[in-house]
Design a protein around this motif. Sequence first.
Motif, short mmCIF file in Angstrom:
data_model
loop_
_atom_site.label_atom_id
_atom_site.label_comp_id
_atom_site.label_asym_id
_atom_site.label_seq_id
_atom_site.Cartn_x
_atom_site.Cartn_y
_atom_site.Cartn_z
N LEU A 20 1.03 -1.38 0.20
CA LEU A 20 0.03 -0.12 -0.19
C LEU A 20 0.87 1.38 0.00
N VAL A 21 1.97 1.27 0.76
CA VAL A 21 2.84 2.43 0.88
C VAL A 21 3.51 2.58 -0.73
N GLY A 22 3.84 1.65 -1.35
CA GLY A 22 4.33 1.56 -2.67
C GLY A 22 3.21 2.16 -3.70
N ILE A 23 1.99 1.76 -3.57
CA ILE A 23 0.91 2.29 -4.43
C ILE A 23 0.62 3.66 -4.32
N VAL A 24 0.62 4.10 -3.02
CA VAL A 24 0.51 5.41 -2.65
C VAL A 24 1.62 6.28 -3.22
N ASN A 222 -11.70 11.44 3.80
CA ASN A 222 -11.59 10.09 4.74
C ASN A 222 -10.54 9.22 4.12
N MET A 223 -10.28 9.34 2.79
CA MET A 223 -9.04 8.68 2.13
C MET A 223 -7.92 8.98 2.85
N LEU A 227 -5.26 6.40 5.05
CA LEU A 227 -4.01 6.33 4.77
C LEU A 227 -3.09 6.80 6.07
N ASN A 228 -3.57 7.80 6.81
CA ASN A 228 -2.56 8.08 8.07
C ASN A 228 -2.80 6.88 9.12
N ARG A 229 -3.85 6.06 9.13
CA ARG A 229 -4.08 4.99 9.89
C ARG A 229 -3.42 3.51 9.61
N ARG A 266 4.81 12.99 4.77
CA ARG A 266 5.53 11.83 4.74
C ARG A 266 4.74 10.67 4.42
N VAL A 267 5.19 9.68 3.32
CA VAL A 267 4.72 8.72 3.01
C VAL A 267 5.88 7.47 2.92
#
Length: 328
Positions: A20-24, A222-223, A227-229, A266-267
Motif C-alpha cells: 500500500l505504501v508503494g501504491i501511494v 476520509n481517504m 492512509l494515516n491510520r 511523509r509517506v
Amino acid sequence: MSVQAFELRDDDRRPPVDDLVGIVQRGLRSKPKRLPSWLFYDERGSQLFEAICEQPEYYLTRCEIALMDAHAGEMADVLGDDVRLVEYGSGNAVKTRMLLEHLHRPVSYVPVEISPEPLRTCVQELAEGFPALPVQAHLGDFTRPLRLPIPPRAARRTVLYFPGSTIGNFEAREAAELLRKMRAEMGDGGGILIGADLKKDVATIEAAYNDRAGVTAEFTLNMLVRLNREIGSDFDLAAFRHRAHYNAMAGRIETFLVSTRDQKVRVGKQQVSFGLDEAMQVEYSCKYSPEDFAALAAKAGLEIAHAWTDAQQMFAVYFLVRAGTTKA
C-alpha cells in the motif's frame, strides 16, 4: 437462507502495508498526483457513501430506485428462470432486493464486496426477506479475476449485476477492460445487468458531488484518514479540501483533493511536496449517453439487449450480452 462459503477473505483491496505504501508513493509521483478511488472504501468510507446516497442533491440513487421500482419485474422476465446472480459491490443491496423479489427461482446470490461489515449486513438483511435464497458471499476486489463458488444447483445462466454508476468511476480503457473481464466471468449464455448515469445539465451533475451538508467532502477526505491510520502517513486534513467539477469535453465529474498551502507529507520513507492549490486526482465519475454506452460495450465484445430508464431520463440500466447474440 443458506449462506455458503461466507469466508471474509480480504485478499484483494487491502494489500499488505508495504504494498500500500508503494501504491501511494507511485501515485504521488505521477503528474498530476493521483490516488486510486478504492481507497475510499474502508468501513467509515462505506458508511459515508451510504450517507451521500441520502443527500437531496444526489439524484443517482433516488432515480435508480425509481427505475427499479417501475421495471424490476420486466428485468426479471428478461433474465429468465434459474439465474445465478453475482453482484459487484453489493453494499446495502437495496436495489438487489427489489430485483430478487421478482426473479424466477434464482439459483444463488453471490455478493462481492470490498468491506467486510457491509457484506455481513447485506447477508443478514437478505436472510430476513429471502430465507430460502442460497447466498455465497465473497469479500474481495471485483476488478480482479474472481473465483466464483460452485452454485448449489445448475444455473441456466450467470448474470453479473453492477448497479449504481460504478462503471463511471473507470476511465474508458479501464471500463472496457472490466467489461471484458465480466464477459468472461458470465460465461456462455450469461449477461450483465449494469447501471450508468446519463448525461444531463451540468448544474444538476455538479450539485450531486458537492452537497451542501459536506458529506461528499468528508467522504473524500476520509481517504487521507485511512492512509494515516494504515500506513502511518501524516496528511493534515485541515490542509486539503474537496473539489469536484464536471469536465464537459471528457463527459465526467473529476474529483480532487486540493492542497490549501505549500506543505510536505511523509509517506513511508519519502517526503512528498505539495504546492498551494495543487490538485490530487482521486476519482472520475463518467456520464454516458445511450450511444456512448453502446460504443463502450462494443469495445468489450458486448451489445445492449435491453435498456430501461427512469421517468425523468436521468439514469439507465442496461442488459448486456455477447455481441451478435441478440435477435435482429
